[in-house]
Motif scaffolding. Structure first.
Motif, mmCIF file in Angstrom:
data_model
loop_
_atom_site.group_PDB
_atom_site.id
_atom_site.type_symbol
_atom_site.label_atom_id
_atom_site.label_comp_id
_atom_site.label_asym_id
_atom_site.label_seq_id
_atom_site.Cartn_x
_atom_site.Cartn_y
_atom_site.Cartn_z
ATOM 1 N N ARG A 1 -62.377 -29.206 -75.120
ATOM 2 C CA ARG A 1 -61.810 -29.859 -73.950
ATOM 3 C C ARG A 1 -60.293 -29.780 -74.078
ATOM 4 N N GLU B 1 -56.487 -31.181 -72.135
ATOM 5 C CA GLU B 1 -55.883 -32.031 -71.120
ATOM 6 C C GLU B 1 -55.226 -31.167 -70.049
ATOM 7 N N ASP C 1 -57.971 -31.961 -67.758
ATOM 8 C CA ASP C 1 -59.380 -32.147 -67.408
ATOM 9 C C ASP C 1 -60.207 -30.869 -67.575
ATOM 10 N N SER D 1 -62.590 -27.929 -69.680
ATOM 11 C CA SER D 1 -63.595 -27.786 -70.725
ATOM 12 C C SER D 1 -64.200 -26.398 -70.642
#
Length: 250
Positions: free
Chosen positions: A190, A192, A194, A196
């Motif tokens: 994942r 930052e 958001d 993945s």
């Protein structure tokens, strides 16, 4: 022949990154600064700084003859160089967590920070050499205190490895060796804010190739602030950058 450089050894410095940049600009030549202690270091994105009782804090300022578009490869080149130098001088050969961490099974032992300003590039490298009571998730290269001499020797060997690779040119960095040493590859990650996906490759410019539900994407270190395994929560006390916590620079 590798680019010649001046070496400056200091006991304590606010920031090796700032010191190397200043000295290189004043002298006009590549400069390596190695410190025993660093009191105002920073990591990527300004994360919190923790300091090991015995560590190497070093920064190398130089003017690479590389197009700015390919300079992101320099962080990975620097990671390979410190991995090699540690394997030569300590019992530990760390693996590499993209884009800038040095890790062993016990935790993170160091990190790298690359900054560019005008024609100068400054690469900082910090390594925990010994830490008898390290915070969770952080480790060191040596089981016992190796004394103050190791930091200078490691810094010199690392800088020589970086400049040798730089002089070979941007198309000749050892991408295959990086892939073998990179623990991020093969992991579901994942990032930052958001994102993945599954980390599947390192591209020619040092970007991380990830497979996502909407297709493949290449992440660059400049756009990503935190990469971690999808099943592990972030630890805000340690940031993500280096060994003496977020070490990357100095």
């Amino acid at each position: 022949m590798a680019t010649p450089y001046a070496t400056v050894l200091v006991d304590t410095v606010a920031s090796t990154q700032d010191e190397a940049r200043r000295r290189a600009a004043d002298s006009g030549m590549a400069t390596l600064v190695v410190a025993q202690r660093q009191v105002d270091g920073r990591g990527r994105s300004g994360r919190t700084w923790l300091e090991a009782p015995r560590a190497m804090y070093t920064s190398l300022a130089f003017r690479p003859d590389w197009d700015p578009a390919v300079r992101p490869r320099l962080t990975l080149v620097a990671g390979l160089a410190v991995r090699w130098a540690l394997g030569e001088l300590t019992p530990t050969t760390p693996n590499l967590k993209w884009p800038n961490d040095l890790v062993i099974p016990a935790g993170k032992i160091g990190g790298i920070l690359t900054e560019a300003e005008a024609e100068w590039v400054v690469i900082g490298c910090g390594v925990n050499l010994w830490w008898n009571d390290a915070p969770s998730g952080i480790a060191a290269a040596c089981d016992d205190d190796p004394g103050p001499e190791l930091g200078a020797a490691l810094g010199e060997r690392w800088a020589g490895g970086v400049l040798d690779a730089v002089d070979r040119g941007p198309d000749h960095w050892d991408a295959d060796q990086y892939r073998k040493a990179c623990v991020t590859l093969g992991a579901t990650i994942r990032w930052e804010p958001d994102g993945s996906g599954a980390a599947v490759d390192i591209d020619a410019n040092g970007g991380l190739v990830v497979a996502t539900p909407t297709g493949r994407r290449v992440l660059t270190s400049g756009e990503v602030t935190l990469v971690r395994p999808a099943t592990v929560a972030a630890d805000p006390a340690h940031g993500e950058g280096g060994g003496p916590d977020e070490r990357s620079e100095g």
